[in-house]
Design an enzyme around this catalytic site. Structure first.
Site, PDB file in Angstrom:
ATOM      1  N   TYR A  63      -6.098  -0.315  -6.704  1.00 40.28           N
ATOM      2  CA  TYR A  63      -5.566  -1.588  -6.185  1.00 40.28           C
ATOM      3  C   TYR A  63      -4.901  -1.428  -4.816  1.00 40.28           C
ATOM      4  CZ  TYR A  63      -1.140  -0.581  -8.889  1.00 40.28           C
ATOM      5  OH  TYR A  63       0.006  -0.059  -9.441  1.00 40.28           O
ATOM      6  N   GLU A  64      -4.683  -2.591  -4.187  1.00 44.37           N
ATOM      7  CA  GLU A  64      -4.265  -2.672  -2.779  1.00 44.37           C
ATOM      8  C   GLU A  64      -5.269  -2.005  -1.840  1.00 44.37           C
ATOM      9  OE1 GLU A  64      -2.165  -4.746  -2.295  1.00 44.37           O
ATOM     10  OE2 GLU A  64      -1.201  -4.838  -4.241  1.00 44.37           O
ATOM     11  N   GLY A  65      -6.529  -2.080  -2.200  1.00 43.89           N
ATOM     12  CA  GLY A  65      -7.589  -1.454  -1.406  1.00 43.89           C
ATOM     13  C   GLY A  65      -7.916  -0.093  -1.977  1.00 43.89           C
ATOM     14  N   ARG A 119       0.826  -1.208   0.000  1.00 38.96           N
ATOM     15  CA  ARG A 119       0.000   0.000   0.000  1.00 38.96           C
ATOM     16  C   ARG A 119       0.858   1.255   0.000  1.00 38.96           C
ATOM     17  NH1 ARG A 119      -4.881  -2.104   4.050  1.00 38.96           N
ATOM     18  NH2 ARG A 119      -6.093  -3.046   2.361  1.00 38.96           N
TER      19      ARG A 119
END
Length: 583
Positions: free
Chosen positions: A438-440, A295
């Site tokens: 992406y990655e949340g 992240r």
């Protein structure tokens, strides 16, 4: 396409003058790393990024990746650049010395990572996920798995991936259905389909180590029933050589808006052999070691793309002649003045500069805390961990929002030429758009910040982060700037503490505004601190640039924080008011 040049002067100012990393390294037991070594590392990293990675960026965007006979081929020059990368030890910067790594501080590696992103984010993405996989394996893997896989992952002889997402399970991993069944030899048979797998297959290395989330037969429902498995593309034979193909394959390559140079794959696991990492049903906790690093690295992609856009826009604005400036003729020997003399172009350039340099500073401050988590005392580690936890969703979400805004300004400054592929500016918009997802997604990051890192934590992370910024403020010598920084911090704390109660819906409704409020406030303090420190360097040009950019940020950009703060006092009634039919 604009020629990328690494911002070495800014890195050196931030590392040595602003963060005083030499003293920091001595405090964490890394006193063998002095200023000269740091400068040599980032200078060599700049040369590699500029000369070997940047020139193939547009090639990757145009050629993309191909899948033929089950094998993925990347763009021209990508595998060769990777071989040069690992031969020169760049992949090993953060790995444990026990397994062949250099174990450098995170704050030394991050400038190199940002430069690689600016040069070619598609290429860098595969390398970055390998580093994140190393972290998860170092922390949670068995000694046998570490000894077998870490040396080649750290050296870069093999790459690593993260396999979470499934067609029906994106942000909600409780819906995950991939299965794991025990084999007699202690391994597991992994079956399922994963999508959006960056670096899922390529010709850079002989082996790819997939970290895969799946469920054991006795797994409880929801996220508590997820386990993490190491599933290599190639398995060892009787001699320990990795020559046997595992039962996994590439279903297809994703056709994407951007990041064309990165092989993003649909991965099919058809009873593939894998090994458990960590305890059964603890996969999510193990994977979060990898995800939290990823992240921040995604946030760094926002900063790196922003830097590339700013450089391109600045060069173009100085060269492009259009009309006369409203304040009068600026270039009498030319038929028109360069557009950099136009107030609105300057507004956009200063927005780019202020957001990019401010985010870079906050990112390096974050990296310094990661150093303490890795090398500090137990007491120091606990405090630093809470600061890193609080800042992770901010750096991921704000830096990527910022990267998209800055790259939009880049296209606008180029005008019609910014919309044309050959200039490279529109690619930055396309490449940066995924970073907000992406990655949340950034909405999930904002919800994580306000619900977990603030309310559920009871303010502990907030107070530790505030203490870090208090130290920064106390070091400011200019009284007016110190008082301004104190006022900004007090507003940030008061706004945060006012949100400590409330029902779940109201908390969620304030998430986006709270994240933006925090980010703009913390960047303001960073800018006031940088302005003050630059004035003490004896470098008049640096001091002037930082002071004027700081003043622009406080006048033009920090008011955004106050706008978001004003929205925090409202409940979420307006969001709940419309029925489905009303939409």
């Amino acid at each position: 396409m604009p020629e990328y040049r690494a911002p070495l002067a800014d890195f050196e100012f931030l590392l040595h003058d602003w963060l005083n990393v030499s003293e920091h390294y001595a405090q964490i037991g890394k006193d063998d790393i002095d200023a000269d070594l740091v400068n040599e590392i980032i200078t060599q990293g700049a040369r590699f990024a500029e000369s070997e990675v940047a020139p193939i960026n547009q090639i990757g965007d145009q050629q993309g990746c191909t899948l033929k006979d089950g094998k993925v081929t990347t763009a021209e020059g990508f595998p060769q650049a990777y071989q040069s990368y690992i031969e020169n030890g760049w992949n090993a910067m953060l790995g444990s010395e026990e397994y062949g790594g250099q174990e450098l501080p995170y704050s030394v590696a991050i400038p190199v990572h940002e430069m690689l992103v600016s040069a070619n984010v598609s290429w860098r993405l595969v390398c970055g996920l390998t580093e994140s996989a190393v972290l998860a394996l170092e922390k949670h893997g068995s000694d046998e798995l570490k000894e077998t896989y870490l040396p080649n992952l750290i050296s870069g002889e093999w790459t690593g991936t993260m396999n979470l997402t499934e067609p029906q399970a994106g942000s909600d991993l409780s819906l995950l259905t991939s299965k794991a069944e025990a084999n007699d030899d202690g391994s597991y048979k992994i079956s399922g389909t994963k999508i959006f797998i960056s670096g899922g297959d390529h010709e850079w290395t002989d082996n790819i180590i997939h970290l895969v989330l799946a469920r054991l037969p006795d797994a409880p429902a929801g996220v508590k029933g997820i386990s993490l498995f190491l599933v290599p593309k190639m398995l060892p034979d009787a001699n320990g050589e990795f020559t046997i193909e595992n039962d996994l394959s590439v279903g297809s390559i994703e056709h994407k808006m951007g990041l064309h140079g990165c092989p993003t794959c649909v991965m099919n696991f058809d009873g593939a052999k894998g090994w458990l990492i960590g305890a059964p049903h603890s996969g999510l906790a193990c994977m979060f070691t990898m995800m939290n690093d990823a992240r921040f690295q995604v946030g760094l992609q926002g900063t790196g793309i922003a830097e590339a856009s700013y450089q391109g826009a600045l060069t173009y604005a100085k060269e492009r002649l259009q009309s006369r400036a409203p304040q009068g003729v600026q270039q009498p020997d030319e038929k028109a003045d360069a557009i950099i003399h136009l107030p609105d172009v300057r507004r956009m350039l200063l927005t780019q500069k202020a957001l990019t340099e401010g985010s870079r500073a906050l990112g390096l401050l974050y990296a310094k805390q990661v150093d303490i988590v890795r090398f500090g005392t137990e007491e120091e580690q606990a405090k630093a961990e809470s600061i890193v936890a609080y800042l992770t969703p901010i750096t991921k979400s704000f830096f990527t929002d910022m990267g998209q805004e800055v790259s939009q300004h880049g296209v606008q400054i180029f005008g019609g030429h910014g919309y044309i592929q050959e200039w490279g500016m529109e690619q930055l918009i396309r490449d940066s758009r995924i970073t907000q997802l992406y990655e949340g997604t950034n909405g999930i990051q904002a919800l994580d910040l306000i619900s977990r890192k603030l309310v559920r934590d009871g303010g502990r992370m907030l107070q530790n982060t505030a203490a870090l910024f208090s130290d920064m403020i106390n070091a400011i010598q200019n009284e007016a700037d110190k008082n301004m920084a104190l006022e900004i911090q007090q507003q940030w704390l008061a706004g945060s503490e006012s949100l400590m109660s409330g029902d779940a819906f109201d908390t969620a409704s304030r998430a986006y505004d709270y994240m933006q409020f925090c980010a703009y406030s913390l960047l303001a303090i960073c800018w006031l601190s940088m302005k003050d420190r630059a004035a003490q360097t004896g470098n008049d040009q640096l001091a002037s640039s930082k002071a004027k950019t700081c003043d622009f940020y406080i006048k033009r950009l920090y008011p955004r924080a106050l706008m978001h703060k004003a929205a925090l006092g409202d409940s979420g009634e307006d969001l709940a008011a419309l029925s489905l039919e009303d939409f």
